[in-house]
Design a protein around this motif. Structure first.
Motif, PDB file in Angstrom:
ATOM      1  N   UNK A  15     -12.075   2.095   7.434  1.00 56.40           N
ATOM      2  CA  UNK A  15     -11.741   0.740   7.024  1.00 56.40           C
ATOM      3  C   UNK A  15     -12.522   0.322   5.779  1.00 56.40           C
ATOM      4  N   UNK A  16     -11.805  -0.332   4.836  1.00 53.37           N
ATOM      5  CA  UNK A  16     -12.417  -0.864   3.615  1.00 53.37           C
ATOM      6  C   UNK A  16     -12.035  -2.331   3.468  1.00 53.37           C
ATOM      7  N   UNK A  17     -12.867  -3.059   2.744  1.00 52.13           N
ATOM      8  CA  UNK A  17     -12.561  -4.443   2.377  1.00 52.13           C
ATOM      9  C   UNK A  17     -12.606  -4.561   0.863  1.00 52.13           C
ATOM     10  N   UNK A  18     -11.598  -5.257   0.284  1.00 58.29           N
ATOM     11  CA  UNK A  18     -11.586  -5.481  -1.155  1.00 58.29           C
ATOM     12  C   UNK A  18     -12.430  -6.717  -1.461  1.00 58.29           C
ATOM     13  N   UNK A  19     -13.585  -6.505  -2.061  1.00 58.75           N
ATOM     14  CA  UNK A  19     -14.471  -7.589  -2.472  1.00 58.75           C
ATOM     15  C   UNK A  19     -15.238  -7.087  -3.693  1.00 58.75           C
ATOM     16  N   UNK A  20     -14.709  -7.434  -4.875  1.00 66.75           N
ATOM     17  CA  UNK A  20     -15.222  -6.869  -6.131  1.00 66.75           C
ATOM     18  C   UNK A  20     -15.140  -5.345  -6.068  1.00 66.75           C
ATOM     19  N   UNK A  21     -14.003  -4.876  -5.623  1.00 63.43           N
ATOM     20  CA  UNK A  21     -13.794  -3.447  -5.445  1.00 63.43           C
ATOM     21  C   UNK A  21     -13.802  -3.095  -3.966  1.00 63.43           C
ATOM     22  N   UNK A  74       0.830  -1.201   0.000  1.00 64.21           N
ATOM     23  CA  UNK A  74       0.000   0.000   0.000  1.00 64.21           C
ATOM     24  C   UNK A  74       0.859   1.244   0.000  1.00 64.21           C
ATOM     25  N   UNK A  75       0.481   2.216  -0.831  1.00 68.37           N
ATOM     26  CA  UNK A  75       1.219   3.469  -0.902  1.00 68.37           C
ATOM     27  C   UNK A  75       0.293   4.629  -1.192  1.00 68.37           C
ATOM     28  N   UNK A  76       0.865   5.738  -1.559  1.00 67.99           N
ATOM     29  CA  UNK A  76       0.059   6.944  -1.784  1.00 67.99           C
ATOM     30  C   UNK A  76      -0.768   6.866  -3.067  1.00 67.99           C
ATOM     31  N   UNK A  77      -0.427   5.923  -3.955  1.00 65.40           N
ATOM     32  CA  UNK A  77      -1.158   5.816  -5.226  1.00 65.40           C
ATOM     33  C   UNK A  77      -2.096   4.613  -5.280  1.00 65.40           C
ATOM     34  N   UNK A  78      -2.198   3.865  -4.180  1.00 66.09           N
ATOM     35  CA  UNK A  78      -3.124   2.743  -4.160  1.00 66.09           C
ATOM     36  C   UNK A  78      -2.510   1.462  -3.631  1.00 66.09           C
ATOM     37  N   UNK A  79      -3.154   0.329  -3.986  1.00 66.41           N
ATOM     38  CA  UNK A  79      -2.735  -1.000  -3.533  1.00 66.41           C
ATOM     39  C   UNK A  79      -2.215  -1.793  -4.725  1.00 66.41           C
ATOM     40  N   UNK A  80      -1.095  -2.490  -4.511  1.00 64.90           N
ATOM     41  CA  UNK A  80      -0.470  -3.298  -5.555  1.00 64.90           C
ATOM     42  C   UNK A  80      -0.204  -4.693  -5.007  1.00 64.90           C
ATOM     43  N   UNK A  81       0.053  -5.644  -5.905  1.00 66.21           N
ATOM     44  CA  UNK A  81       0.285  -7.017  -5.473  1.00 66.21           C
ATOM     45  C   UNK A  81       1.390  -7.661  -6.300  1.00 66.21           C
ATOM     46  N   UNK A  82       1.964  -8.745  -5.728  1.00 66.10           N
ATOM     47  CA  UNK A  82       2.972  -9.517  -6.440  1.00 66.10           C
ATOM     48  C   UNK A  82       2.878 -10.955  -5.966  1.00 66.10           C
ATOM     49  N   UNK A  83       3.267 -11.884  -6.843  1.00 59.63           N
ATOM     50  CA  UNK A  83       3.297 -13.300  -6.488  1.00 59.63           C
ATOM     51  C   UNK A  83       4.647 -13.604  -5.843  1.00 59.63           C
ATOM     52  N   UNK A  84       4.626 -14.193  -4.660  1.00 59.96           N
ATOM     53  CA  UNK A  84       5.863 -14.409  -3.911  1.00 59.96           C
ATOM     54  C   UNK A  84       6.748 -15.481  -4.523  1.00 59.96           C
ATOM     55  N   UNK A  85       6.154 -16.532  -5.070  1.00 57.37           N
ATOM     56  CA  UNK A  85       6.947 -17.650  -5.601  1.00 57.37           C
ATOM     57  C   UNK A  85       7.227 -17.535  -7.090  1.00 57.37           C
ATOM     58  N   UNK A  86       6.504 -16.647  -7.777  1.00 54.12           N
ATOM     59  CA  UNK A  86       6.708 -16.472  -9.218  1.00 54.12           C
ATOM     60  C   UNK A  86       6.619 -14.985  -9.542  1.00 54.12           C
ATOM     61  N   UNK A  87       7.529 -14.239  -8.922  1.00 56.50           N
ATOM     62  CA  UNK A  87       7.477 -12.785  -9.036  1.00 56.50           C
ATOM     63  C   UNK A  87       7.787 -12.333 -10.461  1.00 56.50           C
ATOM     64  N   UNK A  88       6.918 -11.496 -10.983  1.00 56.90           N
ATOM     65  CA  UNK A  88       7.122 -10.923 -12.317  1.00 56.90           C
ATOM     66  C   UNK A  88       7.068  -9.405 -12.188  1.00 56.90           C
ATOM     67  N   UNK A  89       5.963  -8.828 -12.571  1.00 52.73           N
ATOM     68  CA  UNK A  89       5.793  -7.384 -12.421  1.00 52.73           C
ATOM     69  C   UNK A  89       4.706  -7.119 -11.389  1.00 52.73           C
ATOM     70  N   UNK A  90       4.962  -6.130 -10.528  1.00 52.17           N
ATOM     71  CA  UNK A  90       3.932  -5.712  -9.585  1.00 52.17           C
ATOM     72  C   UNK A  90       2.784  -5.083 -10.372  1.00 52.17           C
ATOM     73  N   UNK A  91       1.567  -5.483 -10.044  1.00 56.38           N
ATOM     74  CA  UNK A  91       0.435  -4.888 -10.751  1.00 56.38           C
ATOM     75  C   UNK A  91      -0.604  -4.374  -9.765  1.00 56.38           C
ATOM     76  N   UNK A  92      -1.404  -3.401 -10.162  1.00 56.36           N
ATOM     77  CA  UNK A  92      -2.322  -2.743  -9.229  1.00 56.36           C
ATOM     78  C   UNK A  92      -3.533  -3.609  -8.880  1.00 56.36           C
ATOM     79  N   UNK A  93      -3.991  -3.425  -7.651  1.00 57.71           N
ATOM     80  CA  UNK A  93      -5.245  -4.026  -7.180  1.00 57.71           C
ATOM     81  C   UNK A  93      -6.335  -2.967  -7.182  1.00 57.71           C
ATOM     82  N   UNK A  94      -6.007  -1.828  -6.619  1.00 59.07           N
ATOM     83  CA  UNK A  94      -6.930  -0.688  -6.662  1.00 59.07           C
ATOM     84  C   UNK A  94      -6.114   0.590  -6.521  1.00 59.07           C
ATOM     85  N   UNK A  95      -6.406   1.561  -7.378  1.00 56.19           N
ATOM     86  CA  UNK A  95      -5.657   2.809  -7.394  1.00 56.19           C
ATOM     87  C   UNK A  95      -6.472   3.954  -6.788  1.00 56.19           C
ATOM     88  N   UNK A  96      -5.824   5.088  -6.657  1.00 53.82           N
ATOM     89  CA  UNK A  96      -6.421   6.364  -6.246  1.00 53.82           C
ATOM     90  C   UNK A  96      -6.649   6.491  -4.738  1.00 53.82           C
TER      91      UNK A  96
END
Length: 343
Positions: free
Chosen positions: A223-229, A179-201
């Motif tokens: 507090x928010x929960x990510x569930x289809x957004x 999590x950062x100032x531009x949103x939430x991002x994710x990466x695969x721990x065992x097959x790391x490639x490029x970090x991609x966004x989960x939700x921005x803004x």
């Protein structure tokens, strides 16, 4: 270690008419001979110094007319063994950290950092993620980095997330969230490639994962929960600093007034007595919640609604657990792992 002599043993001495001190103590063992070989002979040089014999003859003791000499011998032995036990304890002083009353060794995983925070450990890769300040002087500019513990990496590798501040791991699926100032991002721990966004803004203050990804938005502190957004969690109506769910599906939140528990299936806020300022809350691999105050680590006594201190550590910042449930903590300039001395 010598047996402890307490009031119940003294009462036993006074009420049993034919038992000497040695026979009394033998009741804590299978046989009197076992007690004698294990303990009396061990302290025989000390007892001899005080003018006593380890092979004391048994003397009758009468409740109605207690022999003074017998009682004096007993009291002298009581004092001598108490001194020996105290010395034995001081000789085994803990030079590391006491956690749950047991001595732990401290292993510095990395140092020379500025306020490492928001720790997350990957069980599958033995990698530790955290945020830390890379600003100069009095400025605060955070980024996320990681170290490979198994490779003895000391200098963190940065993660490309703008103003990265928060981390959380989905251990079942081996996914790391940032999590950062531009949103939430994710990466695969065992097959790391490029970090991609989960939700921005959204500017993210904190992340937590259990079945779903939760986050606290900054500066609203809701507090928010990510569930289809992202979905605002309306049952958590207050501004909060931290949020976790334990193995019983009980919720813990912190706000400006302290720590509260919301039991599973209810909306009642139960205030916990004790510390009011917390820098981290983490769940270990057994699902138990641990709480970092400014100078202590606590666990929750959910029956009495109090925090029980398990360790002292001045200026603690962050907390997580390795694959064996060993505590990893951070202070203003380093990250340390604690392991039991008997391992």
């Amino acid at each position: 270690m010598a047996p402890q002599i307490n009031d119940s043993i003294l009462a036993f001495y006074l009420t049993k008419r034919t038992l000497s001190y040695r026979a009394i103590m033998a009741t804590k063992f299978n046989t009197r001979n076992q007690y004698y070989q294990t303990h009396v002979m061990k302290y025989e040089p000390i007892i001899t110094t005080y003018g006593l014999s380890a092979n004391m003859k048994r003397r009758p003791v009468h409740v109605s007319g207690l022999h003074v000499r017998d009682m004096n011998l007993f009291l002298i032995l009581y004092s001598v063994i108490a001194v020996v036990v105290a010395k034995h304890t001081s000789d085994h002083k803990c030079d590391g950290f006491l956690v749950h009353g047991k001595c732990h060794k401290a292993e510095v995983l990395t140092n020379g950092l500025n306020r490492p925070y928001q720790l997350s450990y990957s069980n599958s890769t033995d990698r530790l993620y955290f945020s830390y300040n890379v600003g100069f002087q009095n400025t605060s500019t955070f980024e996320i980095g990681y170290i490979d513990i198994g490779k003895h990496q000391k200098i963190p590798t940065p993660v490309n997330v703008t103003n990265g501040f928060a981390t959380a791991i989905d251990h079942k699926n081996d996914i790391i969230y940032f999590g950062g100032s531009e949103g939430i991002f994710m990466d695969n721990l065992t097959d790391s490639k490029d970090i991609h966004p989960v939700h921005l803004k959204f500017d993210v203050w904190d992340l937590f994962y259990r079945h779903h990804l939760y986050f606290i938005r900054y500066p609203t502190m809701r507090l928010y929960k990510i569930s289809k957004g992202p979905r605002l969690q309306k049952h958590i109506h207050e501004k909060i600093y931290q949020f976790v769910i334990d193995k019983d599906e009980d919720i813990f939140i912190t706000n400006k007034t302290g720590l509260f528990m919301i039991k599973n299936g209810t909306n009642e806020r139960i205030l916990f007595k004790g510390a009011q300022i917390f820098r981290a809350i983490e769940i270990n691999h057994e699902g138990n919640a641990y709480f970092c105050g400014q100078n202590e680590i606590y666990v929750a006594n959910k029956h009495h609604h109090i925090l029980e201190k398990i360790a002292d550590k001045k200026d603690i910042f962050g907390l997580t657990f390795d694959s064996e449930n060993n505590i990893i903590f951070s202070d203003p300039d380093q990250i340390v792992r604690l392991t039991p001395e008997d391992k």
